[in-house]
Motif scaffolding. Structure first.
Motif, PDB file in Angstrom:
ATOM      1  N   THR A  14      -3.968   3.698   2.101  1.00 38.52           N
ATOM      2  CA  THR A  14      -3.676   4.095   0.449  1.00 38.52           C
ATOM      3  C   THR A  14      -4.126   5.352   0.219  1.00 38.52           C
ATOM      4  O   THR A  14      -3.377   6.130  -0.640  1.00 38.52           O
ATOM      5  CB  THR A  14      -4.611   2.948  -0.040  1.00 38.52           C
ATOM      6  OG1 THR A  14      -4.272   1.695   0.506  1.00 38.52           O
ATOM      7  CG2 THR A  14      -4.202   2.896  -1.444  1.00 38.52           C
ATOM      8  N   VAL A  73      -5.036  -3.902   8.525  1.00 37.86           N
ATOM      9  CA  VAL A  73      -4.098  -3.277   7.863  1.00 37.86           C
ATOM     10  C   VAL A  73      -2.828  -4.148   7.359  1.00 37.86           C
ATOM     11  O   VAL A  73      -2.331  -4.227   6.308  1.00 37.86           O
ATOM     12  CB  VAL A  73      -3.769  -1.737   7.959  1.00 37.86           C
ATOM     13  CG1 VAL A  73      -2.821  -1.817   9.361  1.00 37.86           C
ATOM     14  CG2 VAL A  73      -2.860  -1.204   6.934  1.00 37.86           C
ATOM     15  N   ALA A  74      -2.423  -5.059   8.515  1.00 38.93           N
ATOM     16  CA  ALA A  74      -1.216  -5.573   8.451  1.00 38.93           C
ATOM     17  C   ALA A  74      -1.526  -6.814   7.432  1.00 38.93           C
ATOM     18  O   ALA A  74      -0.538  -7.211   6.687  1.00 38.93           O
ATOM     19  CB  ALA A  74      -0.992  -6.189   9.683  1.00 38.93           C
ATOM     20  N   ILE A  75      -2.568  -7.205   7.169  1.00 33.80           N
ATOM     21  CA  ILE A  75      -2.950  -8.306   6.346  1.00 33.80           C
ATOM     22  C   ILE A  75      -4.107  -8.137   5.015  1.00 33.80           C
ATOM     23  O   ILE A  75      -4.545  -9.071   4.721  1.00 33.80           O
ATOM     24  CB  ILE A  75      -3.441  -9.521   6.993  1.00 33.80           C
ATOM     25  CG1 ILE A  75      -4.746  -9.183   7.639  1.00 33.80           C
ATOM     26  CG2 ILE A  75      -2.474 -10.171   8.003  1.00 33.80           C
ATOM     27  CD1 ILE A  75      -5.434 -10.653   8.187  1.00 33.80           C
ATOM     28  N   ALA A  76      -3.874  -6.801   4.681  1.00 34.41           N
ATOM     29  CA  ALA A  76      -4.582  -6.538   3.744  1.00 34.41           C
ATOM     30  C   ALA A  76      -5.928  -6.487   3.663  1.00 34.41           C
ATOM     31  O   ALA A  76      -6.677  -6.494   2.465  1.00 34.41           O
ATOM     32  CB  ALA A  76      -3.889  -7.080   2.309  1.00 34.41           C
ATOM     33  N   ALA A 108      -3.262  -5.647  -1.079  1.00 33.53           N
ATOM     34  CA  ALA A 108      -2.294  -4.817  -0.812  1.00 33.53           C
ATOM     35  C   ALA A 108      -2.091  -4.699   0.672  1.00 33.53           C
ATOM     36  O   ALA A 108      -2.841  -4.407   1.240  1.00 33.53           O
ATOM     37  CB  ALA A 108      -2.709  -3.323  -1.364  1.00 33.53           C
ATOM     38  N   PHE A 109      -0.923  -5.022   0.759  1.00 33.40           N
ATOM     39  CA  PHE A 109      -0.396  -4.948   2.324  1.00 33.40           C
ATOM     40  C   PHE A 109       0.196  -3.919   2.518  1.00 33.40           C
ATOM     41  O   PHE A 109       1.186  -3.141   1.782  1.00 33.40           O
ATOM     42  CB  PHE A 109       0.668  -6.189   2.536  1.00 33.40           C
ATOM     43  CG  PHE A 109      -0.155  -7.407   2.247  1.00 33.40           C
ATOM     44  CD1 PHE A 109      -0.513  -8.354   3.308  1.00 33.40           C
ATOM     45  CD2 PHE A 109      -0.169  -8.244   1.027  1.00 33.40           C
ATOM     46  CE1 PHE A 109      -1.282  -9.352   3.354  1.00 33.40           C
ATOM     47  CE2 PHE A 109      -1.029  -9.292   0.720  1.00 33.40           C
ATOM     48  CZ  PHE A 109      -1.539 -10.139   2.088  1.00 33.40           C
ATOM     49  N   GLU A 110       0.462  -3.731   4.094  1.00 31.10           N
ATOM     50  CA  GLU A 110       1.080  -2.446   4.322  1.00 31.10           C
ATOM     51  C   GLU A 110       2.782  -2.813   4.434  1.00 31.10           C
ATOM     52  O   GLU A 110       3.583  -1.894   4.146  1.00 31.10           O
ATOM     53  CB  GLU A 110       0.922  -2.022   5.698  1.00 31.10           C
ATOM     54  CG  GLU A 110       1.757  -0.748   6.211  1.00 31.10           C
ATOM     55  CD  GLU A 110       0.959  -0.237   7.574  1.00 31.10           C
ATOM     56  OE1 GLU A 110       0.227  -0.878   8.029  1.00 31.10           O
ATOM     57  OE2 GLU A 110       1.481   0.932   7.924  1.00 31.10           O
ATOM     58  N   THR A 152       0.846  -1.345   0.033  1.00 31.51           N
ATOM     59  CA  THR A 152       0.045  -0.027   0.016  1.00 31.51           C
ATOM     60  C   THR A 152       0.729   1.215  -0.099  1.00 31.51           C
ATOM     61  O   THR A 152       2.201   1.141   0.601  1.00 31.51           O
ATOM     62  CB  THR A 152      -0.955   0.062   1.351  1.00 31.51           C
ATOM     63  OG1 THR A 152      -0.127  -0.306   2.196  1.00 31.51           O
ATOM     64  CG2 THR A 152      -2.100  -0.672   1.249  1.00 31.51           C
TER      65      THR A 152
END
Ligand SMILES: N[C@@H](CCC(=O)N[C@@H](CS)C(=O)NCC(=O)O)C(=O)O
Lengths: 357, 405
Positions: free
Chosen positions: B363, B349-352, A193-195, A170
């Motif tokens: 994003t 957020v760590a795994i999309a 999309a991963f961080e 991301t």
């Protein structure tokens, strides 16, 4: 009800305080911000000198570009730009502290003053240059986005990817380019999309995605982290332009110049044949261009607010661009990247630095 | 003079005046800090060549988002949908996890909490081990565990585990299930269903009243389901069965990326969502179990004994005597757990998983660079969600609270 209103006001105030606080320049906490505004913004060099090191934003681990070994030593061509700046400012390339940043965090970290410069495979785009309050100081690697797929799928071209699950990170240009590419070619895909970069690698390795997309240099680097790097191939298509380079905050021209000319010095040095090994002796060369670069003629260092041997220190401690390239990403490294367009303009590439004159 | 200063000190020493004075001072200080911080922020932003503004909300977004409830609900399309849509897609996906997580965590949490007090050694031991493990491993680690270690080793995209004889399927790209397609007229069936619920509710009130007055109620156990099923069912048939299903379709031929489960058949729960839901549910359930256990223990044992001596069975004692009294102890900490669960969903957020923090504060923020505005929106959103949850739980607390005499 009244209590709640007060609570909300307090929380909003705290929120504004927090973000107001972080966007405040830490080196110059100025209650009367308006009066000191120019000082606060243009003070990077002074602040850096005062604290004794350059705080440089890098990736969280991208071999060849910015990567820490087990002992915590950072290496890579992006790291060399940071070290170059430290050599120019302090005459000592080791006076750098690194802040590992994900793609998502990097611009906020720079804008808020947490770091002095960002050197983290960051693509120069118009949006970033004009809307984020940042300036790109040059390009240290010309790249383009590509695709990595498991060889066993038997795919030969990116145009066969209709319906694929694609992994990316991301906060990158990658997400935008890949979306454009699939739209343009009337294909559907699913973007995961991963961080964090390591999560992308793990997800791709587990088979959650058929395709891993990012800058081709990034693919070459991340590939080394896969369980079996040889079982994967990079597709021939290059779907975007990714000029990667160092970034500084907008509004401090002096600091901007220092970073820009550090990079230019490294490129010019390669063109003139100045290397880390011969820099000291070449300072007394007959060629006036070399003399100007290495500070035996003119006052170029002083104009930057630095000492006159600024570039001599860069080259002798960090090396010229070519040396840095060969050491970290070239054909003899795990990344095995040919110079390609990143060769000097005089050798068929597009690397072309303005002269020291 | 003397009299005057006496008056003044009396004025200053007056408790009411002092109170008001302090409040004015505090509010003044608060207002000043807010002004100062805002001014500072604006000045610094200006210095960086940035401005405040919400104009970005109408810009269109140029990146793909993985298929989830939010993208489906808001018809997400790259180049057409705006950042406002992204915001609402994020909220939808956050709320989805929050609501499902709260429901499942409550069920499991209550179950495990009661199990911990059970006389059955195996149940008790199992529950204890569960609670200890869950509460002592960081949530992010558990999230990675479910995503990479459990869901990550499922069959690849071009294989599957069939479930229910092919009605559904599971592989690394997600859980595929039959999906309903609502035909025109389904709205009425839905209304009928709601109506039947209301009727059932009224019936239960009447029954309760009758029981309070005469000690005799109806046997609602059968009447309520019968009511609901018959009213909804009859409408369904009258409207000509306005509900179709699509089933997941698995292909083994064709271009390599087109093999596996097909996009346009059935529905998919992506593994990112499953992992977030599993991790949050099981984690929160561990804490809820402890809260429930504490609540039940806190009800004096004399209550149970009195109930037994009246001849009530253990299950009825638990349901009618102990739980209602335990509830008032359980609900306040339970509320915090619900709030935690909602906020913890941002770890996704760590795994999309595309929830609010990931796609809007992540994003999207990276594309438009409006940190202050966007983070402010996200924080306000969490605040509002939390306040609504608290309000609801307080209302619920007031309702179930035992009327003390
Ligand atoms: N050049 C692109 C992509 C940069 C990027 O973040 N690439 C990823 C994938 S190669 C990366 O460097 N990850 C390493 C990390 O996050 O530490 C951009 O500027 O947006």
């Amino acid at each position: 009800m009244k209590n709640i209103t007060i609570a909300i006001v307090a929380i909003v105030a705290a929120a504004v305080g927090y973000f107001g606080g972080t966007s405040m320049n830490k080196e110059a906490p100025a209650p009367a911000a308006t009066e000191t505004e120019t000082a606060a913004v243009e003070a990077t060099l002074n602040a850096v000198k005062a604290k004794g090191f350059v705080q440089c934003g890098v990736s969280q681990g991208l071999p060849g570009f910015s990567n820490a070994d087990d002992a915590g030593n950072w290496t890579g061509i992006d790291v060399d730009v940071c070290r170059g700046v430290a050599a120019a400012v302090f005459g000592d390339a080791s006076k750098v502290k690194y802040t590992p940043l994900s793609s998502k965090q990097r611009f906020t970290a720079l804008a808020s003053g947490e770091i002095d410069m960002l050197s983290r495979n960051t693509t120069w785009t118009m949006t970033r240059d004009t809307q984020l309050g940042l300036n790109f100081a040059g390009v240290n690697y010309y790249d383009g986005q590509g695709f990595l797929v498991p060889t066993k799928l038997g795919v030969k071209s990116a145009l066969e990817m209709d319906g694929a699950n694609v992994c990316s990170q991301t906060g990158t240009t990658t997400e935008l380019n890949v979306t454009d590419f699939f739209r343009e070619n009337g294909m559907k895909f699913n973007l995961v999309a991963f961080e964090e970069a390591d999560a992308v690698v793990a997800a791709y390795d587990s088979g959650r995605c058929d395709v891993y997309t990012t800058d081709r240099s990034g693919l070459a680097a991340q590939r080394t982290k896969l369980a079996n790097p040889d079982a994967h191939m990079v597709l021939p298509e290059i779907i975007s332009k990714e000029p990667l380079g160092p970034v500084v905050r907008q509004g401090d021209d002096q600091w901007f110049n220092i970073v820009r000319w550090t990079l230019n010095a490294m490129i010019n040095a390669e063109e003139m044949g100045v290397t880390s090994a011969n820099a000291k002796s070449m300072a007394n060369d007959n060629n006036p261009a070399i003399k100007r670069l290495l500070g035996t003629e003119g006052t170029f260092g002083a104009e930057l607010g630095l000492s006159n041997d600024w570039a001599l220190n860069i080259i002798s401690q960090v090396g010229n661009y070519g040396e840095s390239y060969e050491a970290h990403v070239g054909p003899n490294t795990p990344l095995k990247l040919d110079r390609g367009v990143n060769a000097l303009w005089s050798q068929g590439g597009i690397l072309y630095a303005a002269p020291v004159r | 003079m003397f009299i005057n200063s006496n008056n003044l000190s009396a004025f200053i020493n007056d408790a009411r005046v002092r109170n008001i004075g302090f409040q004015v001072l505090i509010i003044g200080a608060l207002a000043f800090s807010v002004w100062w911080l805002m001014d500072n922020t604006l000045t610094n932003l200006e210095n960086r060549g940035k401005s405040l503004g919400f104009g970005f909300l109408v810009q269109t977004a140029g990146f793909e988002i993985s298929d989830t409830l939010g993208t489906w609900l808001f018809d997400y399309e790259v180049g057409v949908s705006s950042y406002t849509d992204i915001y609402f897609i994020g909220i939808t996906n956050t709320l989805l996890i929050a609501v499902l997580g709260i429901v499942f965590a409550s069920i499991i949490g209550f179950g495990v909490g009661i199990m911990r007090l059970s006389n059955n050694f195996v149940l008790k031991y199992f529950a204890t081990v569960y609670v200890e493990i869950i509460r002592n491993v960081p949530l992010l680690l558990q999230l990675f565990f479910w995503y990479f270690a459990v869901l990550g080793v499922l069959p690849g995209a071009r294989n599957q585990l069939e479930i229910w004889g092919g009605l559904g399927g599971l592989n690394i790209t997600g859980l595929y299930l039959p999906a309903p397609i609502f035909q025109p007229g389904f709205g009425l069936v839905f209304l009928a269903f709601i109506a039947s619920l209301i009727i059932a509710f009224v019936a239960s009130r009447i029954s309760k009243k009758k029981q309070d007055e005469t000690g005799q109620g109806f046997n609602l156990l059968f009447i309520i389901p019968a009511l609901i099923i018959s009213i909804t069912g009859v409408t369904y048939v009258i409207m000509g069965s306005p509900l179709d299903w699509t089933f997941p379709e698995f292909k083994n031929t064709g271009p390599i990326f087109k093999r596996g489960f097909q996009d346009d058949a059935g529905m998919v729960l992506v593994p990112e969502m499953l992992a977030v839901l599993l991790a949050l549910t099981l984690y929160t359930a561990g804490f809820i179990a402890e809260i429930v256990r504490a609540g039940i223990i806190a009800v004096s044992h004399g209550q149970t004994e009195a109930s037994y001596s009246l001849g009530l069975r253990p299950s009825i004692t638990l349901r009618l005597i102990v739980i209602p009294q335990a509830m008032r102890i359980i609900i306040p900490p339970l509320t915090s757990q619900y709030l935690n669960l909602t906020k913890n969903s941002s770890l996704a957020v760590a795994i999309a998983y595309p929830e609010l923090v990931s796609i809007f504060a992540g994003t999207a923020l990276n594309q438009v660079g409006k940190e202050i505005e966007m983070i402010f929106m996200v924080m306000s959103t969490y605040l509002i969600i939390s306040l609504i949850t608290s309000f609801f739980m307080n209302w619920f607390n007031a309702r179930v609270k035992i009327v003390e005499r």
